[in-house]
Write a protein that holds these residues in place. Structure first.
Motif, PDB file in Angstrom:
ATOM      1  N   LEU A   5     -10.616 -13.788  -5.704  1.00 36.34           N
ATOM      2  CA  LEU A   5     -11.073 -14.629  -6.551  1.00 36.34           C
ATOM      3  C   LEU A   5      -9.898 -15.495  -6.015  1.00 36.34           C
ATOM      4  O   LEU A   5      -8.895 -14.522  -6.178  1.00 36.34           O
ATOM      5  CB  LEU A   5     -10.960 -14.392  -7.993  1.00 36.34           C
ATOM      6  CG  LEU A   5     -11.828 -13.316  -9.172  1.00 36.34           C
ATOM      7  CD1 LEU A   5     -12.098 -13.327 -10.464  1.00 36.34           C
ATOM      8  CD2 LEU A   5     -13.216 -13.943  -8.527  1.00 36.34           C
ATOM      9  N   SER A   6     -10.440 -17.030  -6.112  1.00 38.82           N
ATOM     10  CA  SER A   6      -8.992 -18.066  -5.980  1.00 38.82           C
ATOM     11  C   SER A   6      -8.056 -17.635  -6.910  1.00 38.82           C
ATOM     12  O   SER A   6      -8.491 -17.459  -8.555  1.00 38.82           O
ATOM     13  CB  SER A   6      -9.417 -18.688  -6.167  1.00 38.82           C
ATOM     14  OG  SER A   6      -9.677 -19.848  -7.571  1.00 38.82           O
ATOM     15  N   THR A   9      -8.710 -19.369 -10.435  1.00 34.57           N
ATOM     16  CA  THR A   9      -9.976 -18.771 -10.922  1.00 34.57           C
ATOM     17  C   THR A   9      -9.681 -17.324 -11.815  1.00 34.57           C
ATOM     18  O   THR A   9     -10.232 -17.546 -13.121  1.00 34.57           O
ATOM     19  CB  THR A   9     -11.226 -18.061 -10.116  1.00 34.57           C
ATOM     20  OG1 THR A   9     -11.928 -19.318  -9.528  1.00 34.57           O
ATOM     21  CG2 THR A   9     -12.290 -17.511 -10.619  1.00 34.57           C
ATOM     22  N   ARG A  10      -8.526 -16.619 -10.941  1.00 35.13           N
ATOM     23  CA  ARG A  10      -8.099 -15.694 -11.478  1.00 35.13           C
ATOM     24  C   ARG A  10      -7.098 -16.351 -12.911  1.00 35.13           C
ATOM     25  O   ARG A  10      -7.943 -15.304 -14.208  1.00 35.13           O
ATOM     26  CB  ARG A  10      -7.670 -15.007 -10.504  1.00 35.13           C
ATOM     27  CG  ARG A  10      -7.139 -13.407 -11.485  1.00 35.13           C
ATOM     28  CD  ARG A  10      -5.870 -12.942 -10.265  1.00 35.13           C
ATOM     29  NE  ARG A  10      -4.830 -13.787  -9.647  1.00 35.13           N
ATOM     30  CZ  ARG A  10      -4.413 -14.428  -8.571  1.00 35.13           C
ATOM     31  NH1 ARG A  10      -5.276 -14.086  -7.613  1.00 35.13           N
ATOM     32  NH2 ARG A  10      -3.728 -15.201  -8.550  1.00 35.13           N
ATOM     33  N   LYS A  11      -6.945 -17.380 -13.025  1.00 33.28           N
ATOM     34  CA  LYS A  11      -5.852 -17.655 -14.010  1.00 33.28           C
ATOM     35  C   LYS A  11      -7.094 -18.328 -15.552  1.00 33.28           C
ATOM     36  O   LYS A  11      -6.625 -18.232 -15.687  1.00 33.28           O
ATOM     37  CB  LYS A  11      -4.972 -18.608 -13.417  1.00 33.28           C
ATOM     38  CG  LYS A  11      -3.696 -18.043 -12.772  1.00 33.28           C
ATOM     39  CD  LYS A  11      -2.843 -18.964 -12.320  1.00 33.28           C
ATOM     40  CE  LYS A  11      -1.929 -18.190 -11.502  1.00 33.28           C
ATOM     41  NZ  LYS A  11      -0.432 -19.188 -11.553  1.00 33.28           N
ATOM     42  N   ASP A  76     -10.625  -2.891  -1.634  1.00 30.97           N
ATOM     43  CA  ASP A  76     -10.863  -3.140  -0.165  1.00 30.97           C
ATOM     44  C   ASP A  76     -11.786  -5.079  -0.036  1.00 30.97           C
ATOM     45  O   ASP A  76     -12.119  -5.707   0.760  1.00 30.97           O
ATOM     46  CB  ASP A  76     -13.026  -2.960   0.232  1.00 30.97           C
ATOM     47  CG  ASP A  76     -13.820  -3.073  -1.385  1.00 30.97           C
ATOM     48  OD1 ASP A  76     -12.908  -3.844  -2.192  1.00 30.97           O
ATOM     49  OD2 ASP A  76     -15.355  -2.411  -0.845  1.00 30.97           O
ATOM     50  N   ALA A  77     -11.246  -5.683  -1.371  1.00 27.74           N
ATOM     51  CA  ALA A  77     -11.300  -7.170  -1.136  1.00 27.74           C
ATOM     52  C   ALA A  77      -9.624  -8.052  -1.014  1.00 27.74           C
ATOM     53  O   ALA A  77      -9.504  -9.402  -0.984  1.00 27.74           O
ATOM     54  CB  ALA A  77     -12.056  -7.957  -2.823  1.00 27.74           C
ATOM     55  N   GLY A  78      -8.983  -6.840  -1.310  1.00 26.99           N
ATOM     56  CA  GLY A  78      -7.697  -6.974  -1.803  1.00 26.99           C
ATOM     57  C   GLY A  78      -6.610  -8.256  -2.695  1.00 26.99           C
ATOM     58  O   GLY A  78      -5.785  -8.760  -2.576  1.00 26.99           O
ATOM     59  N   ARG A  82     -14.890 -10.647  -9.429  1.00 24.92           N
ATOM     60  CA  ARG A  82     -15.200 -10.531 -10.766  1.00 24.92           C
ATOM     61  C   ARG A  82     -15.085  -9.167 -11.237  1.00 24.92           C
ATOM     62  O   ARG A  82     -15.757  -9.111 -12.746  1.00 24.92           O
ATOM     63  CB  ARG A  82     -16.742 -11.350 -10.341  1.00 24.92           C
ATOM     64  CG  ARG A  82     -17.592 -11.652 -11.555  1.00 24.92           C
ATOM     65  CD  ARG A  82     -17.170 -12.034 -12.906  1.00 24.92           C
ATOM     66  NE  ARG A  82     -16.765 -13.063 -12.227  1.00 24.92           N
ATOM     67  CZ  ARG A  82     -15.729 -14.116 -13.097  1.00 24.92           C
ATOM     68  NH1 ARG A  82     -15.724 -13.464 -14.289  1.00 24.92           N
ATOM     69  NH2 ARG A  82     -15.806 -15.053 -12.916  1.00 24.92           N
ATOM     70  N   LEU A  83     -15.648  -8.334  -9.839  1.00 22.32           N
ATOM     71  CA  LEU A  83     -15.947  -6.591 -10.864  1.00 22.32           C
ATOM     72  C   LEU A  83     -14.602  -6.745 -11.840  1.00 22.32           C
ATOM     73  O   LEU A  83     -14.603  -5.431 -12.595  1.00 22.32           O
ATOM     74  CB  LEU A  83     -15.991  -5.868  -9.720  1.00 22.32           C
ATOM     75  CG  LEU A  83     -17.043  -5.586  -8.796  1.00 22.32           C
ATOM     76  CD1 LEU A  83     -16.640  -4.469  -7.410  1.00 22.32           C
ATOM     77  CD2 LEU A  83     -18.978  -5.188  -9.389  1.00 22.32           C
ATOM     78  N   ASP A  84     -13.374  -6.559 -11.205  1.00 24.33           N
ATOM     79  CA  ASP A  84     -12.201  -6.550 -12.557  1.00 24.33           C
ATOM     80  C   ASP A  84     -12.399  -7.182 -13.423  1.00 24.33           C
ATOM     81  O   ASP A  84     -11.915  -6.599 -14.494  1.00 24.33           O
ATOM     82  CB  ASP A  84     -10.894  -6.981 -11.471  1.00 24.33           C
ATOM     83  CG  ASP A  84     -10.678  -6.441 -10.180  1.00 24.33           C
ATOM     84  OD1 ASP A  84     -10.989  -4.928 -10.413  1.00 24.33           O
ATOM     85  OD2 ASP A  84     -11.007  -6.968  -9.294  1.00 24.33           O
ATOM     86  N   ILE A  85     -12.887  -8.119 -13.565  1.00 19.98           N
ATOM     87  CA  ILE A  85     -13.246  -9.181 -15.240  1.00 19.98           C
ATOM     88  C   ILE A  85     -14.062  -8.587 -15.684  1.00 19.98           C
ATOM     89  O   ILE A  85     -13.522  -8.036 -17.161  1.00 19.98           O
ATOM     90  CB  ILE A  85     -13.105 -10.860 -14.126  1.00 19.98           C
ATOM     91  CG1 ILE A  85     -11.773 -11.474 -13.736  1.00 19.98           C
ATOM     92  CG2 ILE A  85     -13.309 -11.648 -15.456  1.00 19.98           C
ATOM     93  CD1 ILE A  85     -10.747 -11.514 -14.460  1.00 19.98           C
TER      94      ILE A  85
END
Length: 101
Positions: A5-6, A9-11, A76-78, A82-85
Motif C-alpha cells: 500500500l502507498s 492508503t496505509r494512513k 514479500d511485498a516489503g 491489504r492482507l495486513d489491514i
C-alpha cells in the motif's frame, strides 16, 4: 503476491483501525491488546491464528501474561498490504467479542 500500500492508503486504512499505528523504524503496523488474564489473551491468539492460517498470512506477535503485541507486514511485498489491514480488522473484531476495544 500482494501489492504494498502507498503511504497515503496505509494512513487512510489506519484511521479506520482503532488502536493500530505505524511501527517506528519499519513499514508495518502494530497494536498491543490487553485482556483480563492469560487465558483470555491466549484464546484471542488461538482465534486470530485460525483467521491468519485461513488467509495464509501470519502475524509477528508475542504474549506476556495478559498482553498480546502484534506487528503486521507482508514480508514479500516489503511493507503493509491489504492482507495486513484485513487481518488487523479481524483481530479488532475478535478482541471486541472479548470485551476489548
Amino acid at each position: 503476491m500482494a501489492e504494498r500500500l502507498s503511504a497515503e492508503t496505509r494512513k487512510s486504512a489506519l484511521a479506520e483501525l482503532p488502536g493500530w499505528s505505524e511501527t517506528p523504524g519499519r513499514e508495518a503496523i502494530g497494536r498491543t491488546f490487553t485482556f483480563r488474564d492469560f487465558n483470555e489473551a491466549f484464546g484471542f491468539m488461538s482465534r486470530a491464528a485460525l483467521v491468519a492460517e485461513k488467509s495464509d498470512h501470519h502475524p509477528e506477535w508475542k504474549n506476556v501474561y495478559k498482553t498480546v503485541d502484534v506487528v503486521l507486514a507482508t514480508h514479500d511485498a516489503g511493507g503493509v498490504t491489504r492482507l495486513d489491514i484485513d487481518l488487523a480488522k479481524a483481530m479488532n473484531a475478535i478482541a471486541r467479542q472479548l470485551g476489548v476495544t
